[in-house]
Enzyme design. Structure first.
Site, PDB file in Angstrom:
ATOM      1  N   CYS A  14     -55.727 -51.056 -96.433  1.00  0.00           N
ATOM      2  CA  CYS A  14     -56.086 -49.687 -97.131  1.00  0.00           C
ATOM      3  C   CYS A  14     -56.715 -48.771 -95.729  1.00  0.00           C
ATOM      4  O   CYS A  14     -57.119 -49.423 -94.792  1.00  0.00           O
ATOM      5  CB  CYS A  14     -57.177 -49.930 -98.018  1.00  0.00           C
ATOM      6  SG  CYS A  14     -58.746 -50.691 -97.379  1.00  0.00           S
ATOM      7  N   CYS A  17     -60.218 -49.713 -94.428  1.00  0.00           N
ATOM      8  CA  CYS A  17     -60.316 -50.819 -93.637  1.00  0.00           C
ATOM      9  C   CYS A  17     -59.798 -50.485 -92.303  1.00  0.00           C
ATOM     10  O   CYS A  17     -60.571 -50.894 -90.982  1.00  0.00           O
ATOM     11  CB  CYS A  17     -59.403 -51.854 -94.000  1.00  0.00           C
ATOM     12  SG  CYS A  17     -59.656 -52.381 -95.693  1.00  0.00           S
ATOM     13  N   ASP A 396     -33.463 -15.829 -85.084  1.00  0.00           N
ATOM     14  CA  ASP A 396     -32.834 -15.234 -83.797  1.00  0.00           C
ATOM     15  C   ASP A 396     -31.196 -15.171 -84.254  1.00  0.00           C
ATOM     16  O   ASP A 396     -30.558 -16.104 -84.942  1.00  0.00           O
ATOM     17  CB  ASP A 396     -33.067 -16.085 -82.629  1.00  0.00           C
ATOM     18  CG  ASP A 396     -32.209 -16.124 -81.149  1.00  0.00           C
ATOM     19  OD1 ASP A 396     -32.348 -14.580 -80.911  1.00  0.00           O
ATOM     20  OD2 ASP A 396     -31.728 -16.750 -80.873  1.00  0.00           O
TER      21      ASP A 396
END
Length: 717
Positions: A14, A17, A396
């Protein structure tokens, strides 16, 4: 200067952790700074540290560490059923099941059932308890702290069976979270796997198989049909078609011949190629892409930053609510203590923010990984979120809306003049020039069947900056120049009828070159940079997506700009612009209330790209400028990826919002059971698992986002 090292980490369950591991590493002697990239499972360390020290710092999660290496791509997580922690959970589940069987068979709690439940709690939750207790002592309230309090409390009031089930189900929830992040990371791992482990090096006529990590610059590789190209290089010999889908997302193979560039991770489809290496494996375009994707997946979107801030207040609030549920009814209403302590513990469990914490990162990681596979590099969650808000886009012209390569469209000798003379004059003057127009004219004449490259000496050659070229052919001053130059220097020859011809060609979007000498004008050559295929279709799609304003920015003359703009389908054309002018156009659009995207080539459009809300660079197949300049890079220069990016952004943000709602609503529904005394630990943990599962599956829907590029029909008829 401190030493910088990167390590691969295996075993994260997780995000909290990962945060704890980062704190532990930062406390190690010799480490000045450590940063964990949870989504890429990597650790960056400034300082001196050993793998053994790092594994001790990650012992609470049984993390495994190794030095990170691009070519070391074979270290993947074990399948979920082979991971040690999940094997322990399986054993704990059997103990819990046996405990419940004993409970029912013996008609109530017994030494056997309690022993089995205690075994399940110990085997499945000892790491959880150890970390949770340490967090409790440090007043760090995360998921493991909440679960530790809930399980100990349940055991304390004699709910051994439910405590065992909570341990098992929480471990399953963690496994789901770990699986969801692994699934999201897999697109990045697939990119890494594009590079083969071994390749064939040529030493004279001798072929030697070597590890890709041992290949050096200037080595010559033999790439056979069907083989992946391991590193960037230049074709020395051979001709083939190469699939660059892994880099550009474009399914149509690209023809490669001598002097052409090839890229790591692409596939040689037909002929044999001899390739001279230009980049080692860790410096290839593919390696840069992977590095950028790793960094991008770690960058937090504003939505994720909100969730992180919310979670900091949410977790303590849940603990306070659980304490109130457990104590207020017994203290002030005479309710039974054991019942409301149980409900308080269930409140702790249901409030566990697992699903909420992963609601955003799993979606962001999945989206960025998927877009990279499609040839779109999005440099972070913040850019992913911003792209969906774009409602005006500036393009552009050259190389973005158009192919960027001028082509000869008209050769028009004046009345009575010889076409061959016109072409030869243009050829012998332009072959000394380096301008794209000159190169296009020379190549066009070379390709003509009637062209004869006669030996004509050109003297006094001069480049007319911005206007063309001039020189003496057979001692006669000749030129291939712009209409403006000819009008200024040879006004008597620039007749009204000639001006009308020039203007007619310019209105068609063509650039006109006037060819002649000091005595007479021989004729006109017109060129045009053609609009890319599917440009109008792409701009129509942008309009359907709610983009209200599409502007073309160019330094070209008004006639050419308007013709190209009309063909492309833009809503507004701005011509004769310098780079600073393009920047001002973007600012004016922003002041008008638009969220502006700018699409350019990443170099001469840099000022406009820098000021735009979302900047998108046409990648030119991996140029450094494109990779570094813009928020988003289109590796294959495919304009269809612009609406794809906007769609992906909007879908990602929609899914993140859905995930947050899913995770909070499921928990809110469970909490509504508290006043009625109906909330059990079982319901609480299932609500948490359900939310995690919903968030994971919902996020993985992003993998199905349409790329916008239609696959070609490869059938031969």
């Amino acid at each position: 200067m401190s030493n910088h090292e990167e390590f691969q980490v295996r075993g994260f369950t997780c995000a909290s952790c990962a945060t704890q591991f980062e704190r532990n590493v930062n406390k190690l002697p010799g480490v000045s700074e450590a940063k964990v990239n949870f989504t890429a499972s990597k650790l960056s360390v400034d300082g001196t540290v050993t793998v053994e020290e790092l594994e001790r710092a990650g012992a609470f999660e049984n993390l495994k560490i190794q030095e990170a290496s691009f070519s070391n791509n074979d270290w993947e997580s074990d399948p979920i059923w082979k991971q040690g922690k999940n094997i322990r959970v399986a054993i704990a589940s059997l103990f819990a099941l046996a405990g419940w069987i004993a409970l029912f068979q013996l008609g109530g709690e017994s030494l056997l059932s309690v022993s089995l439940f205690l075994g399940a709690i110990t085997i499945g939750g000892y790491q959880l308890f150890w970390q949770g207790l340490k967090n409790l002592v440090r007043a760090q309230f995360d998921m493991k702290t909440l679960m530790t309090i809930a399980i100990i409390g349940a055991a304390f009031i004699g709910e051994w069976g439910e405590a065992a089930v909570v341990v098992v189900l929480f471990a399953i929830s963690e496994a789901l979270e770990s699986y969801s992040m692994d699934k999201a990371r897999r697109s990045l791992r697939n990119l890494i796997d594009l590079t083969p482990k071994n390749t064939t090096v040529l030493q004279g006529t001798k072929e030697t198989s070597v590890s890709v990590s041992d290949v050096n610059v200037d080595d010559v590789l033999l790439i056979k049909p069907g083989e992946k190209i391991p590193v960037d290089g230049t074709v020395m010999e051979g001709h083939s078609s190469v699939s660059e889908a892994s880099i550009t997302g474009e399914s149509i193979p690209v023809n490669k011949k001598e002097e052409d560039r090839v890229f790591a991770g692409t596939v040689n489809e037909e002929g044999i190629l001899k390739v001279r290496v230009t980049n080692r494996v860790e410096d290839t375009t593919l390696a840069k892409i992977i590095h950028l994707v790793e960094e991008a997946q770690q960058e937090k979107a504003p939505a994720q930053q909100f969730v992180d801030r919310f979670a900091k207040f949410y977790t303590p609030a849940i603990m306070i609510l659980a304490a109130l549920v457990a104590t207020v009814p017994p203290l002030f209403m005479g309710a039974i203590w054991s019942e409301w302590i149980y409900l308080g513990l269930a409140t702790l469990v249901v409030g566990c923010p697992c699903a909420l914490v992963i609601s955003t990162p799993v979606a962001i990681v999945t989206a960025i990984g998927h877009s990279a596979k499609q040839g779109v590099l999005i440099k972070g969650g913040i850019y992913m979120e911003q792209a969906g808000k774009v409602n005006a886009i500036a393009f552009d012209k050259t190389g973005t809306l158009t192919k960027g390569v001028p082509e000869v469209t008209d050769v028009d000798p004046l009345d009575g003049e010889d076409k061959v003379r016109l072409l030869l004059t243009a050829y012998h003057l332009e072959k000394y020039a380096n301008h794209p127009l000159a190169k296009a004219i020379v190549q066009y004449i070379k390709d003509l069947p009637e062209h004869v490259d006669s030996e004509i000496e050109v003297t006094d050659f001069v480049t007319l900056t911005g206007h063309g070229v001039r020189g003496k052919i057979n001692s006669v001053e000749s030129f291939a120049a712009s209409p403006t130059f000819v009008k200024d220097h040879y006004p008597a020859m620039f007749t009204k009828s000639l001006m009308e011809k020039v203007e007619s060609l310019q209105k068609e979007g063509k650039t006109v070159v006037v060819v002649g000498d000091a005595k007479e004008i021989t004729g006109l050559i017109a060129l045009r940079d053609e609009v890319k295929p599917r440009t109008k279709q792409t701009l129509t799609e942008l309009t359907r997506l709610g983009v209200k304003k599409i502007v073309m920015l160019t330094g070209d003359n008004t006639y050419t700009a308007n013709a190209i703009g009309t063909e492309a389908g833009v809503t507004e054309v701005r011509s004769r612009l310098l780079p600073a002018d393009k920047l001002n156009v973007i600012k004016d659009m922003q002041q008008a209330g638009y969220s502006v995207g700018m699409v350019g080539d990443g170099m001469n459009d840099a000022p406009a790209l820098a000021v735009a809300d979302t900047s998108i660079a046409m990648g030119k197949v991996g140029t450094d400028a494109a990779l570094e300049t813009a928020d988003i890079s289109l590796m294959g220069d495919d304009l269809a990826k612009v609406p794809y990016t906007i769609r992906l952004s909007r879908k990602t943000m929609m899914i993140i919002k859905q995930n947050i709602v899913f995770s909070l609503v499921l928990k809110a529904l469970a909490l509504l059971l508290v006043p009625f005394g109906w909330l059990t630990l079982w319901i609480a943990i299932f609500a948490d698992i359900g939310a995690t599962l919903l968030v994971t599956l919902n996020s993985l829907r992003l993998i199905r986002t349409e790329s916008g590029t239609k696959k070609p029909n490869n059938r031969k008829g």
